[in-house]
Design an enzyme around this catalytic site. Structure first.
Site, mmCIF file in Angstrom:
data_model
loop_
_atom_site.group_PDB
_atom_site.id
_atom_site.type_symbol
_atom_site.label_atom_id
_atom_site.label_comp_id
_atom_site.label_asym_id
_atom_site.label_seq_id
_atom_site.Cartn_x
_atom_site.Cartn_y
_atom_site.Cartn_z
ATOM 1 N N SER A 65 0.792 -1.230 0.000
ATOM 2 C CA SER A 65 0.000 0.000 0.000
ATOM 3 C C SER A 65 0.822 1.277 0.000
ATOM 4 O O SER A 65 1.593 1.507 -0.913
ATOM 5 C CB SER A 65 -0.951 -0.054 1.202
ATOM 6 N N HIS A 66 0.684 2.084 1.040
ATOM 7 C CA HIS A 66 1.348 3.395 1.076
ATOM 8 C C HIS A 66 2.814 3.278 1.482
ATOM 9 O O HIS A 66 3.537 4.266 1.463
ATOM 10 C CB HIS A 66 0.627 4.307 2.065
ATOM 11 N N ASP A 124 -2.795 6.411 -3.227
ATOM 12 C CA ASP A 124 -1.610 5.728 -2.695
ATOM 13 C C ASP A 124 -1.131 4.589 -3.590
ATOM 14 O O ASP A 124 -1.639 4.388 -4.701
ATOM 15 C CB ASP A 124 -1.883 5.226 -1.268
ATOM 16 N N ASP A 183 -6.143 2.601 -2.995
ATOM 17 C CA ASP A 183 -7.341 2.600 -2.154
ATOM 18 C C ASP A 183 -7.467 3.858 -1.281
ATOM 19 O O ASP A 183 -8.526 4.116 -0.728
ATOM 20 C CB ASP A 183 -7.442 1.315 -1.314
ATOM 21 N N ARG A 184 -6.393 4.629 -1.164
ATOM 22 C CA ARG A 184 -6.497 5.863 -0.369
ATOM 23 C C ARG A 184 -6.676 7.074 -1.277
ATOM 24 O O ARG A 184 -6.334 7.029 -2.461
ATOM 25 C CB ARG A 184 -5.221 6.085 0.449
ATOM 26 N N LYS A 235 -11.599 0.184 0.397
ATOM 27 C CA LYS A 235 -11.637 1.615 0.161
ATOM 28 C C LYS A 235 -11.197 1.862 -1.283
ATOM 29 O O LYS A 235 -10.513 1.044 -1.876
ATOM 30 C CB LYS A 235 -10.790 2.359 1.176
ATOM 31 N N ASP A 285 -1.496 1.366 -3.833
ATOM 32 C CA ASP A 285 -2.432 0.392 -4.396
ATOM 33 C C ASP A 285 -3.788 0.996 -4.732
ATOM 34 O O ASP A 285 -4.733 0.272 -5.027
ATOM 35 C CB ASP A 285 -2.598 -0.797 -3.440
HETATM 36 C C1 VG1 Z 1 -3.024 1.988 8.558
HETATM 37 C C2 VG1 Z 1 -4.183 2.929 8.769
HETATM 38 C C3 VG1 Z 1 -5.495 2.191 8.614
HETATM 39 C C4 VG1 Z 1 -5.541 1.495 7.248
HETATM 40 C C5 VG1 Z 1 -4.313 0.626 7.073
HETATM 41 C C6 VG1 Z 1 -4.235 0.019 5.689
HETATM 42 O O1 VG1 Z 1 -3.035 0.986 9.545
HETATM 43 O O2 VG1 Z 1 -4.116 3.527 10.040
HETATM 44 O O3 VG1 Z 1 -6.551 3.102 8.769
HETATM 45 O O4 VG1 Z 1 -6.693 0.711 7.138
HETATM 46 O O5 VG1 Z 1 -3.131 1.389 7.276
HETATM 47 O O6 VG1 Z 1 -4.260 1.011 4.710
HETATM 48 P P1 VG1 Z 1 -2.088 1.043 10.852
HETATM 49 O O7 VG1 Z 1 -2.322 -0.232 11.575
HETATM 50 O O8 VG1 Z 1 -0.690 1.222 10.365
HETATM 51 O O9 VG1 Z 1 -2.520 2.241 11.615
HETATM 52 V V1 VG1 Z 1 -3.493 0.774 3.241
HETATM 53 O O10 VG1 Z 1 -3.971 1.911 2.182
HETATM 54 O O11 VG1 Z 1 -1.865 0.910 3.803
HETATM 55 O O12 VG1 Z 1 -3.872 -0.804 2.842
HETATM 56 CO CO CO Z 2 -3.536 1.449 0.265
#
Ligand code: VG1
Ligand code: CO
Length: 543
Positions: free
Chosen positions: A113-114, A277, A281-282, A376, A279
């Site tokens: 992801s990010h 981001d 989804d953000r 998302k 992937d």
């Molecule tokens: C983070 C965010 C959470 C989100 C998750 C996955 O998790 O706080 O809101 O759902 O990333 O997002 P954490 O446990 O690091 O707080 V993504 O776009 O990285 O799949």
């Molecule tokens: Co993501």
């Protein structure tokens, strides 16, 4: 000739999925047997004989190699068909849309992801279920349990599959179907919005900048914004996916999308800016000199969604993760909608969406989505904003100001302390947990604690209980601090501190959030001594 090979292996420590799948350093994932072990545990736990699966990822380093392993292992486990995005590319929302549209039993999404990508950065893998959503905890627990007792994994001995060409081929008995990564997602979202109104908006000279951050959404954004909606070429920037995201963090927030922020706050600013981001989804939403916090964005979308054809009948309800600000709650209360507060992570929204209890969901971490998929969806949020802008013909700032006047403003910020020593971070949380009963009534730098607890969630659909989901400190003046440890990091521990305060008075709604929440941040420091204990001068990231 193709044959199933049984490869002896040994359990690997720490293959425990976090908030969103398993994330580790790329080099760890590339260790012989590491990916294979985790995939074996997943395939055993979910059972794929005769199944149709989806496979794709955000294109980061190792995406192509991992895809071949997952294909050969799926074949060895008897899957009937795997539908793969061309080049092994699928955004997370597109994977969710494909699972649903094709009636697949589930799918693998390769992404961290990010998190940044590259040989020395991060890789990740998660499994989504037949509803298109992330595996619930019962499944991720079962996967983790299997990783602890593996003695072998199954893989087909076969040459790599050509994933560059659309169409079907065979891998042993299994069919590999390579599809366009954009098409099904586009067919899923297009009917939700008034494309004609948005086209008219662009035709009237409305200017937009979309920063794909060298990540997966480039092709999706170009197809829909510059293609279907007639936005001028150049609206999408950094639109070529790259294995290391151009060396950046594909995290759409004011820190990592700084160039976009500078443009949006500059003299020649477009009307509307957005980013997504790694992937896809953000989303980040920013108007001319007007950043919209993700919590506010969720509330604005909830209040205005009926302006889009897909939501014209109104919303069944809204859900937000616990650390997300209470702005959406106010909209739900005012409009008589269902409202739910869930733990962090999209997997907790799935049951609510499946049961029709909510239509919109969101998280403070820049995630918003609806019941059109079970993830998302960054570009979906951008399209809904565009639809609202086209219908209201007001600026982002005007819409936000009007929203605050009607519902009040929830000042909001998140402070992250990254890569802390894990034991130290656990210690801080344990001390705070132990102190919870004694906190109410005490004051810190002049702010009184009114209530203190730790969030636990009882799923209203399946009754499952999820505990230890963040410590909540309610202070005087309708303000709140939440502390929790991240479940997506790959280095040490990240402590997140979420700060918010409600401000109903329109005359006081235009402060800088860091200033408006400065006393709350000071109170949390006085209570936790975080800076002192960690030796840090302050948070690494403020969003
Ligand atoms: C983070 C965010 C959470 C989100 C998750 C996955 O998790 O706080 O809101 O759902 O990333 O997002 P954490 O446990 O690091 O707080 V993504 O776009 O990285 O799949
Ligand atoms: Co993501």
């Amino acid at each position: 000739m193709t044959a199933v090979r049984r490869v002896p292996t040994q359990p690997v420590e720490g293959q425990k999925p976090g908030t969103s799948g398993l994330r580790k350093k790329t080099r760890v994932f590339m260790t012989p047997g590491y990916l294979e072990n985790y995939a074996e545990a997943t395939l055993q736990a979910v059972g794929v004989r005769g199944a149709t699966l989806i496979l794709g990822g955000d294109g980061r380093f190792f995406n192509d190699k991992a895809a071949q392993v997952l294909l050969k292992m799926s074949a060895a486990h008897g899957a009937a068909r795997v539908i793969v995005g061309r080049g092994a590319i699928l955004s997370t929302p597109a994977a969710s849309a494909l699972i649903r549209a094709r009636g697949a039993q589930g799918g693998f999404i390769m992404s961290a992801s990010h998190n940044p990508g590259g040989l020395d950065e991060d890789f990740g893998l998660k499994f989504n279920m037949a509803n298109g959503g992330p595996a619930p905890e019962s499944v991720t627990d079962a996967i983790f349990a299997r990783t602890k007792s593996l003695a072998e994994y199954l893989i087909l001995d076969a040459p790599d599959v050509d994933l560059a060409r659309l169409g079907e081929s065979r891998l042993g008995e299994m069919v590999v179907e390579v599809v366009d990564p954009v098409e099904t997602w586009r067919e899923t979202v297009a009917p939700l919005f008034d494309f004609e109104a948005i086209r008219a908006l662009f035709a009237s000279g409305f200017r937009m900048r979309f920063d794909a951050m060298h990540a997966v959404t480039g092709p999706y954004a170009k197809a829909i914004l510059e293609g279907d909606l007639g936005a001028p070429a150049g609206t999408v920037i950094n639109g070529e996916p790259s294995p290391d995201f151009g060396g950046g963090h594909p995290d759409p927030n004011p820190v990592w999308a700084r160039a976009l922020m500078e443009e949006m706050y500059g003299p020649e600013a477009p009307d509307f800016g957005a980013a997504s981001d790694g992937d896809g989804d953000r989303n980040m939403i920013v108007g001319r000199s007007c950043y919209v916090s993700p919590s506010d964005s969720l509330a604005v979308l909830a209040a205005n969604a009926p302006l889009a054809p897909g939501y014209a009948e109104g919303l069944a309800g809204v859900a937000r993760s616990m650390p997300t600000s209470r702005a959406a709650d106010r909209v739900a209360a005012a409009r008589g909608m269902n409202f739910f507060e869930t733990p962090t992570g999209w997997k907790f929204f799935g049951n609510l969406l499946d049961a029709g209890k909510v239509t919109l969901c969101g998280e403070e971490s820049a995630g918003t989505g609806s019941d059109h998929v079970r993830e998302k969806d960054g570009l979906w949020a951008v399209l809904l904003w565009l639809n609202i802008l086209a219908a209201r013909r007001q600026s982002v700032a005007e819409i936000l100001q009007a929203h605050w006047r009607e519902f009040g403003r929830d000042y909001y910020t998140r402070h992250d302390y990254e890569a802390l020593d894990s034991a130290l971070a656990e210690g801080i949380m344990n001390d705070l947990r132990a102190a919870l009963p004694s906190l109410p009534g005490k004051s810190f730098t002049g702010l009184a604690v009114e209530k203190a607890d730790e969030f636990a969630y009882r799923d209203p659909v399946d009754g499952s209980l999820t505990e230890r989901q963040g410590i909540r400190l309610h202070f005087a003046g309708d303000s709140r601090a939440v502390l929790r440890l991240s479940g997506t990091g790959t280095e040490g521990a990240t402590l997140r501190i979420y700060l918010e305060r409600f401000e109903p008075d329109p005359a006081r709604q235009n402060q800088d959030p860091q200033e408006a929440l400065g006393d709350l941040a000071a109170a949390v420091e006085a209570l936790t001594h975080l800076r002192e204990i960690s030796g840090r001068e302050g948070p690494d990231v403020r969003t």
